[in-house]
Design an enzyme around this catalytic site. Structure first.
Site, PDB file in Angstrom:
ATOM      1  N   ARG A 171       0.829  -1.228   0.000  1.00  0.00           N
ATOM      2  CA  ARG A 171       0.000   0.000   0.000  1.00  0.00           C
ATOM      3  C   ARG A 171       0.858   1.271   0.000  1.00  0.00           C
ATOM      4  NH1 ARG A 171      -2.177  -3.508  -1.155  1.00  0.00           N
ATOM      5  NH2 ARG A 171      -3.920  -4.614  -0.229  1.00  0.00           N
ATOM      6  N   CYS A 219     -10.578   0.363   3.523  1.00  0.00           N
ATOM      7  CA  CYS A 219      -9.963   0.025   4.812  1.00  0.00           C
ATOM      8  C   CYS A 219      -9.285   1.247   5.423  1.00  0.00           C
ATOM      9  CB  CYS A 219      -8.948  -1.096   4.633  1.00  0.00           C
ATOM     10  SG  CYS A 219      -9.776  -2.667   4.344  1.00  0.00           S
ATOM     11  N   GLU A 290      -4.147   3.533   6.873  1.00  0.00           N
ATOM     12  CA  GLU A 290      -3.950   3.412   5.420  1.00  0.00           C
ATOM     13  C   GLU A 290      -4.464   4.685   4.751  1.00  0.00           C
ATOM     14  OE1 GLU A 290      -4.887  -0.431   3.699  1.00  0.00           O
ATOM     15  OE2 GLU A 290      -5.664   0.548   1.897  1.00  0.00           O
TER      16      GLU A 290
HETATM   17  C1  LIG Z   1     -15.741   1.045  -1.191  1.00  0.00           C
HETATM   18  C2  LIG Z   1     -14.237   1.138  -1.300  1.00  0.00           C
HETATM   19  C3  LIG Z   1     -13.491  -0.020  -1.458  1.00  0.00           C
HETATM   20  C4  LIG Z   1     -12.099   0.043  -1.533  1.00  0.00           C
HETATM   21  N1  LIG Z   1     -11.394  -1.110  -1.698  1.00  0.00           N
HETATM   22  C5  LIG Z   1     -10.044  -1.052  -1.784  1.00  0.00           C
HETATM   23  C6  LIG Z   1      -9.275  -2.252  -1.963  1.00  0.00           C
HETATM   24  O1  LIG Z   1      -9.804  -3.350  -2.060  1.00  0.00           O
HETATM   25  N2  LIG Z   1      -7.925  -2.138  -2.020  1.00  0.00           N
HETATM   26  C7  LIG Z   1      -7.288  -0.928  -1.927  1.00  0.00           C
HETATM   27  O2  LIG Z   1      -6.050  -0.883  -1.999  1.00  0.00           O
HETATM   28  N3  LIG Z   1      -7.991   0.217  -1.764  1.00  0.00           N
HETATM   29  C8  LIG Z   1      -9.339   0.184  -1.695  1.00  0.00           C
HETATM   30  N4  LIG Z   1     -10.050   1.342  -1.532  1.00  0.00           N
HETATM   31  C9  LIG Z   1      -9.326   2.617  -1.383  1.00  0.00           C
HETATM   32  C10 LIG Z   1      -8.985   3.385  -2.666  1.00  0.00           C
HETATM   33  O3  LIG Z   1      -9.930   3.180  -3.700  1.00  0.00           O
HETATM   34  C11 LIG Z   1      -7.565   3.117  -3.170  1.00  0.00           C
HETATM   35  O4  LIG Z   1      -6.587   3.377  -2.190  1.00  0.00           O
HETATM   36  C12 LIG Z   1      -7.244   3.930  -4.436  1.00  0.00           C
HETATM   37  O5  LIG Z   1      -6.050   3.446  -4.972  1.00  0.00           O
HETATM   38  C13 LIG Z   1      -7.119   5.434  -4.219  1.00  0.00           C
HETATM   39  O6  LIG Z   1      -7.239   6.028  -5.489  1.00  0.00           O
HETATM   40  P1  LIG Z   1      -7.839   7.478  -5.703  1.00  0.00           P
HETATM   41  O7  LIG Z   1      -7.745   7.767  -7.148  1.00  0.00           O
HETATM   42  O8  LIG Z   1      -9.162   7.595  -5.078  1.00  0.00           O
HETATM   43  O9  LIG Z   1      -6.754   8.339  -4.907  1.00  0.00           O
HETATM   44  P2  LIG Z   1      -6.980   9.546  -3.894  1.00  0.00           P
HETATM   45  O10 LIG Z   1      -7.800   9.076  -2.750  1.00  0.00           O
HETATM   46  O11 LIG Z   1      -7.435  10.756  -4.606  1.00  0.00           O
HETATM   47  O12 LIG Z   1      -5.477   9.790  -3.406  1.00  0.00           O
HETATM   48  C14 LIG Z   1      -4.817   8.869  -2.573  1.00  0.00           C
HETATM   49  C15 LIG Z   1      -3.392   9.385  -2.312  1.00  0.00           C
HETATM   50  O13 LIG Z   1      -2.658   9.385  -3.531  1.00  0.00           O
HETATM   51  C16 LIG Z   1      -2.222  10.707  -3.872  1.00  0.00           C
HETATM   52  N5  LIG Z   1      -2.399  10.848  -5.321  1.00  0.00           N
HETATM   53  C17 LIG Z   1      -3.508  10.566  -6.036  1.00  0.00           C
HETATM   54  N6  LIG Z   1      -3.271  10.732  -7.340  1.00  0.00           N
HETATM   55  C18 LIG Z   1      -1.990  11.140  -7.454  1.00  0.00           C
HETATM   56  C19 LIG Z   1      -1.154  11.466  -8.561  1.00  0.00           C
HETATM   57  N7  LIG Z   1      -1.576  11.389  -9.822  1.00  0.00           N
HETATM   58  N8  LIG Z   1       0.126  11.849  -8.301  1.00  0.00           N
HETATM   59  C20 LIG Z   1       0.587  11.922  -7.019  1.00  0.00           C
HETATM   60  N9  LIG Z   1      -0.163  11.615  -5.939  1.00  0.00           N
HETATM   61  C21 LIG Z   1      -1.433  11.224  -6.163  1.00  0.00           C
HETATM   62  C22 LIG Z   1      -3.102  11.656  -3.078  1.00  0.00           C
HETATM   63  O14 LIG Z   1      -2.418  12.874  -2.830  1.00  0.00           O
HETATM   64  C23 LIG Z   1      -3.351  10.831  -1.811  1.00  0.00           C
HETATM   65  O15 LIG Z   1      -2.249  10.952  -0.937  1.00  0.00           O
HETATM   66  C24 LIG Z   1     -11.448   1.301  -1.452  1.00  0.00           C
HETATM   67  C25 LIG Z   1     -12.206   2.469  -1.299  1.00  0.00           C
HETATM   68  C26 LIG Z   1     -13.587   2.394  -1.223  1.00  0.00           C
HETATM   69  C27 LIG Z   1     -14.373   3.659  -1.067  1.00  0.00           C
END
Ligand SMILES: Cc1cc2nc3c(=O)[nH]c(=O)nc-3n(C[C@H](O)[C@H](O)[C@H](O)COP(=O)(O)OP(=O)(O)OC[C@H]3O[C@@H](n4cnc5c(N)ncnc54)[C@H](O)[C@@H]3O)c2cc1C
Length: 297
Positions: A171, A219, A290
């Protein structure tokens, strides 16, 4: 900030002042950002990066907002919303060039249509490519980092391409700090029917074990390096259903914190702190968040 916003608008950038952040996060929590910018090209990202540096402003890169907890008071600085940077190019069979704001669901749809496997384990997860790289999103024993051939980033050193297995940990992205602009991914050829079956299977497993009907960020805590998963520890510590204001630890999956309606960031932080303390006291295990907790200043 108004004058700065005018400067950016004159350059053709789309920006908004005092934009409520809860609208951009899956947990639906967070006060206003001083400025939110919506770049649509790499040049605009570069412009924002340089502008923020020149003005001495904090910058936050936001994608799908599914792993972020902003403060109730919001964010003092510029939040750059990367969701407008979308696009997929097929470089060769199974090898894709993808922009950072592309939803991972688009890649799964591509795999289903063309017979390629790789992102099914994230079916139903609201991640974008940039967020999945920064978090090395994973589930069911698979990780996004395994699909990445290279990452193009803007860092204080400039625009560079990075590759290699050691870019990713559990992660975690171990590359330089900066913004991920695009990536080259490799999917594996697979019978489309098998890809479809995998998507169905993973979705069914999620629905059976996760509370998907309420706002959350997936999570809240990472799993410890060894021993029981964070959710098992939280459940064994009796935390299912535990509440602070309108934030509640799910009674279906103890590692999910739900927003029951009007939860505040402070409620969620207090709940996480209390949960950590209870698990530490009971099992001697220190849980690591996380979710990315973003301070106001
Ligand atoms: C219902 C649900 C289920 C989920 N299941 C999982 C799962 O099974 N496994 C899992 O790992 N996660 C899960 N997640 C969490 C989440 O979807 C992941 O961690 C996902 O990878 C985050 O992506 P995001 O685009 O939403 O990033 P964001 O939430 O927008 O950003 C996350 C982090 O990355 C940084 N960031 C984002 N984009 C960039 C970029 N282009 N350059 C530099 N930094 C950046 C942000 O600054 C922040 O620190 C779940 C979430 C939900 C709501």
């Amino acid at each position: 900030m108004k004058a700065l916003s005018r400067d950016l608008k004159k350059k053709g950038l789309k920006v908004r002042l005092e934009e409520p952040l809860w609208r951009y996060t899956t947990v639906r929590v967070g006060g206003p950002a001083d400025l939110m910018a919506y770049p649509e090209t790499l040049e605009e990202v570069l412009e924002l990066w340089e502008f923020s540096r020149r003005q001495g402003l904090r910058i936050f890169w936001l994608s799908g907002g599914s792993k972020v907890l902003f403060a109730d008071a919001g964010f003092r600085g510029v939040v750059v919303n990367l969701r407008g940077l979308k696009g997929v190019v097929e470089l060769s069979s199974g090898h894709l060039g993808v922009m950072c704001g592309t939803p991972v669901a688009v890649l799964t749809a591509y795999g289903l249509k063309r017979g390629f496997s790789g992102t099914e384990f994230l079916a139903g997860v609201p991640a974008t490519v940039g967020g999945a790289i920064m978090m090395n999103a994973g589930a069911f024993g698979e990780e996004f980092g395994d699909l990445v051939e290279s990452v193009t980033m803007l860092t204080p050193e400039g625009l560079r391409e990075y590759s290699g297995k050691d870019l990713f940990g559990y992660r975690t992205f171990r590359g330089p700090s900066g913004v991920v602009l695009s990536a080259r991914l490799r999917l594996r050829p697979r019978d489309p029917e098998e890809v479809r079956a995998r998507v169905r299977d993973f979705l069914a497993r999620r629905r059976a074990t996760q509370p998907l009907g309420r706002p959350s960020f997936g999570c809240a805590f990472k799993n410890p390096p060894e021993g029981p998963a964070a959710g098992e520890l939280l459940e064994a510590a009796g935390l299912k259903g535990f509440r602070r204001g309108e934030a509640m630890i799910s009674s279906k999956h103890a590692n999910f914190i739900l927003n029951l309606g009007r939860a505040r960031a402070e409620d969620i932080r207090a709940l996480m702190e209390e949960a950590r303390e209870r698990v530490q006291a009971r099992f001697g295990v220190e849980l690591e968040p996380e979710v990315r907790i973003v301070a106001e200043t």
